[in-house]
Design a protein around this motif. Structure first.
Motif, PDB file in Angstrom:
ATOM      1  N   VAL A  11      13.599  21.741  21.550  1.00 50.52           N
ATOM      2  CA  VAL A  11      14.637  22.129  20.600  1.00 50.52           C
ATOM      3  C   VAL A  11      13.937  22.511  19.306  1.00 50.52           C
ATOM      4  CG1 VAL A  11      16.677  21.403  19.318  1.00 50.52           C
ATOM      5  CG2 VAL A  11      16.308  20.550  21.645  1.00 50.52           C
ATOM      6  N   ASN A  19      18.541  27.363  16.618  1.00 50.12           N
ATOM      7  CA  ASN A  19      18.467  26.690  17.908  1.00 50.12           C
ATOM      8  C   ASN A  19      19.775  26.717  18.710  1.00 50.12           C
ATOM      9  OD1 ASN A  19      19.908  24.847  16.402  1.00 50.12           O
ATOM     10  ND2 ASN A  19      18.259  23.351  16.302  1.00 50.12           N
ATOM     11  N   ALA A  69      22.265  21.970  20.440  1.00 49.39           N
ATOM     12  CA  ALA A  69      20.891  22.341  20.783  1.00 49.39           C
ATOM     13  C   ALA A  69      20.245  21.302  21.691  1.00 49.39           C
ATOM     14  CB  ALA A  69      20.074  22.538  19.514  1.00 49.39           C
TER      15      ALA A  69
END
Length: 181
Positions: free
Chosen positions: A83, A88, A144
């Motif tokens: 991540v 993201n 994310a």
């Protein structure tokens, strides 16, 4: 033997090396944190381990297998999840579409894993049809992380998962990291 090793990594951007013989090692089930000032190379090290930055020297090993020459998508197939700190989520896609994108490599049905993500982050279930770009910073981070979990990774790297979120959300994210581990 460590589960994930970034060994003797040398690399950076252009002719400037940010990583100079850097080694990072993590055991299975362990929560490891890399701490340092801005510009120290924390994000660069994660990008190198995930294959988003080509190393000039060094190697990346996951579960005893050298994955140094593999592309990021192939590292995902080997069990890595990542991540990034920013950008993201797919902001114009809904929460649920973002999660579905996370399962792109899977050949089975995603419904069960999506439900597990919703159990982990209940607010995402409430907002599943909302565009991710309309969410708060903490909710975007949850999307994310959830998207990265869709591949059932054996190792999950989070680059500054609490950047730009409130202290309450920061505590929630750390609690969820412990739960995931």
């Amino acid at each position: 033997m460590s589960f994930l090793i970034g060994k003797n990594m040398i690399g950076g951007y252009g002719s400037v090396n940010i990583l100079n013989n850097c080694t990072i090692s993590v055991n299975q089930g362990e929560i490891a944190v890399v701490v340092g000032p801005n510009g120290a190379g924390k994000s660069t090290a994660m990008k190198a381990i995930f294959g988003m930055l080509e190393l000039k020297k060094g190697k990346i090993i996951i579960d005893g297998e050298n994955v140094t020459d593999l592309e990021p998508q192939d590292r995902v197939l080997k069990g890595m999840g990542f991540v990034p700190q920013s950008n993201n989520v797919f902001t114009t896609m809904t929460v649920e579409e973002n999660l579905e994108m996370g399962g792109y490599i899977r050949r089975d049905k995603l419904n069960e894993t999506i439900e597990q993500i919703y159990e982990l982050f209940p607010v995402l279930k409430q907002k599943r049809f909302q565009a991710a770009g309309e969410l708060s910073g903490g909710q975007r981070q949850q999307v994310a992380v959830g998207r990265a979990l869709m591949t059932n990774p054996r190792v999950l790297m989070l680059d500054e998962p609490t950047a730009g979120v409130s202290p309450i959300v920061m505590d929630e994210i750390f609690d969820k990291v412990i739960e995931i581990a």
